[in-house]
Design an enzyme around this catalytic site. Structure first.
Site, PDB file in Angstrom:
ATOM      1  N   GLU A 263       0.837  -1.199   0.000  1.00  0.00           N
ATOM      2  CA  GLU A 263       0.000   0.000   0.000  1.00  0.00           C
ATOM      3  C   GLU A 263       0.871   1.247   0.000  1.00  0.00           C
ATOM      4  O   GLU A 263       1.948   1.240   0.620  1.00  0.00           O
ATOM      5  CB  GLU A 263      -0.934   0.004   1.221  1.00  0.00           C
ATOM      6  CG  GLU A 263      -1.965  -1.099   1.190  1.00  0.00           C
ATOM      7  CD  GLU A 263      -2.964  -1.014   2.347  1.00  0.00           C
ATOM      8  OE1 GLU A 263      -2.863  -0.061   3.154  1.00  0.00           O
ATOM      9  OE2 GLU A 263      -3.834  -1.886   2.438  1.00  0.00           O
ATOM     10  N   HIS A 281      -8.316   1.196   1.617  1.00  0.00           N
ATOM     11  CA  HIS A 281      -8.093   1.134   3.068  1.00  0.00           C
ATOM     12  C   HIS A 281      -8.981   2.148   3.805  1.00  0.00           C
ATOM     13  O   HIS A 281      -8.510   3.029   4.530  1.00  0.00           O
ATOM     14  CB  HIS A 281      -6.625   1.389   3.408  1.00  0.00           C
ATOM     15  CG  HIS A 281      -6.217   0.731   4.697  1.00  0.00           C
ATOM     16  ND1 HIS A 281      -4.984   0.149   4.881  1.00  0.00           N
ATOM     17  CD2 HIS A 281      -6.870   0.549   5.866  1.00  0.00           C
ATOM     18  CE1 HIS A 281      -4.898  -0.344   6.100  1.00  0.00           C
ATOM     19  NE2 HIS A 281      -6.039  -0.108   6.720  1.00  0.00           N
TER      20      HIS A 281
END
Length: 530
Positions: A263, A281
């Protein structure tokens, strides 16, 4: 002089006002965290630093933070804080571990609905002026079986919501007792059964060595055909490439992911698949959750700066300053004892029984208990601390029993921890020597005298000639150096154990080589924060 706090990331005005109302001077500079040089110039003026994720509390910054006493992270993740560096400088690091729980659980439920009814694809199609009613055939959640991997705080909320949808719930969690499972309305099962019987699977565990790729290619192959998989916990729990292949083959009907192995996720094997819902997220991204964690961190920091009270600290026990000076080595011992039994079992824990003898019996037992429980729980969840561990143990139905007694042996003080699982008990005892160093002095009722190191190995065998030689030769042949070694036995020819302090973690191939000698009944690597 009133303590002074810097808020260097965006917190709500209500949180900032909490500091002021409590008599703490506060500078609210929400963009300062993005400017490392400017932050470093001013950080020496503050007793407290309240942050989210933009501010990086690095070792270099902490070197300039000569007045700093506490860092408060509004949220659970502290990847942006150098905790070891903070600890060395006596800076407490706090977080707010439970402020996002409801929001994250709700996101998992929302993702389950989205993948069941293909909502994102249907929305895009309809926005484009199409009316593809027959294309988007979904499935009901009613009466389906939901498999929950991880039945802790967030997993428990998901289970509660799923029961409200009249789903059947299976739960896999090594720390979940049968009694607690029944209490929350789930059926406790092993992972293989959960995979084979679940129509939907949702993950709610931390990312550890044990949980990494818990849904591997092999595990995915063992799922019920047509399953739908939701991950709003941590990236890396699922083999994304293997899942992509299973989605293409039809073994998995759909997936919904909020987290990814890397990420920010700009690419993934899951991207572009029509039966996959993805979000960036967003698990904690609600107005309520962000407000909750901001208010909590302000309260915690103000409490500490004004009264010395410590809550949700990641790097120190919740004890008074007077107790800390005396209890420090005993708290470390308690954590090591818990860590030993926690690392020695993969079975569900029913109870943890703790005996305090001599001087240990007169200390702050709540703090010592918390250290033991945290040590046990860290084997499965390295993110727990002395504050959160007892809460997690209670949620999972683990019974904690404490016994005290006057000095009964050769040691001025002594702690014994016994962990009860389904069909066995494991116990270890320890003390603190006059040099302030914790030692293991009894394991499985066998007396030892083991110095505790970062990397250790536990072996169990029958008391026969040649065992020690085999151990030393095998380690030497494979290049593993021993720093220290201690052994003990129940009786001549009976059970014997050894604790070996190593210079490095025990490689798996070395563990296998020791077992293949036929001399050892058990070989287990151990790790401790020393």
């Amino acid at each position: 002089m009133a303590p002074k706090v810097l808020v260097s990331d965006a917190l709500s005005e209500t949180a900032v006002q909490i500091f002021r109302d409590r008599g703490v001077e506060v500078d609210y500079l929400p963009d300062l965290g993005k400017d490392k040089e400017k932050l470093a110039e001013v950080i020496g003026n503050y007793d407290g630093l309240a942050i989210r994720s933009a501010t990086k509390a690095t070792e270099k910054l902490l070197e300039r933070a000569t007045r700093l006493k506490v860092i408060g992270r509004a949220g659970i993740g502290v990847d942006n804080v150098d905790i070891p560096a903070a600890s060395k400088r006596g800076v407490i690091v706090m977080n707010t571990p439970f402020g996002n729980s409801v929001t994250t659980a709700e996101h998992a439920i929302a993702m389950m609905f989205a993948v069941a009814r293909q909502l994102p694809e249907a929305s895009v199609s309809t926005h484009a002026g199409k009316w593809e009613k027959n294309r988007f055939m979904g499935v009901e959640l009613f009466n389906k079986t939901l498999g929950v991997i991880g039945a802790g705080n967030i997993g428990g909320i998901v289970i509660d919501r799923a029961l409200g949808l009249h789903m059947k719930v299976l739960a896999y969690d090594p720390f979940l007792s049968e009694e607690r499972a029944a209490e929350i309305g789930a059926k406790k099962v092993e992972l293989d059964e959960l995979l084979a019987k679940s129509d939907f699977i949702t993950l709610h565990v931390p990312l550890t060595d044990k949980t990494r790729n818990i849904l591997s290619a092999e595990a995915i192959a063992g799922t019920k055909p047509g399953v739908r998989i939701i991950n709003c916990a941590r990236g890396g729990l699922v083999d994304e490439a293997a899942l992509a292949e299973a989605l293409k083959s039809g073994q998995v009907a759909g997936a919904a992911f909020d987290v990814f192995a890397t990420e920010p996720a700009t690419e993934s094997p899951l991207f572009g698949l029509s039966n996959v819902v993805v979000t960036p997220h967003l698990g904690a991204s609600t107005t309520e959750a962000q407000e909750n964690v901001a208010l909590q961190v302000a309260e915690q920091m103000a409490d500490y700066l004004l009264t010395g009270a410590v809550a949700n600290a990641l790097n120190m026990p919740s004890v008074t300053a007077e107790e800390a000076a005396v209890m420090g080595p005993w708290i470390k011992l308690a954590g090591h004892l818990g860590g030993f039994v926690g690392q020695m079992t993969d079975e569900p824990i029913k109870a943890i029984n703790i005996l305090y003898d001599g001087v240990a019996a007169g200390m702050n037992l709540q703090a010592l208990n918390a250290a033991v429980i945290a040590g046990v729980m860290k084997a499965a969840n390295p993110d727990v601390n002395m504050v959160s561990a007892p809460v997690i143990a209670k949620e999972r139905g683990i019974q904690i029993a404490t016994t005290t007694q006057d000095k009964s042996g050769v040691y001025d003080g002594y702690i014994k921890v016994t962990m009860v699982t389904g069909d066995r008990e494991r116990s270890i005892g320890g003390t603190v020597f006059s040099d302030g160093k914790p030692r293991f002095v009894q394991i499985r009722g066998i007396n030892v005298d083991a110095e505790i190191g970062a990397h250790m190995m536990y072996t169990r065998n029958k008391d026969l000639p040649g065992v020690i030689g085999t151990l030393g030769m095998t380690l030497g042949r494979l290049g593993v150096n021993m720093a220290n070694f201690t052994l003990g036995r129940a009786a001549a020819g009976g059970d014997a154990i050894a604790i070996t302090y190593l210079d490095e973690p025990l490689p798996e191939e070395v563990r296998q080589a020791l077992l293949e000698t036929g001399k050892f009944e058990q070989v287990r690597p151990l790790a401790f924060e020393v």
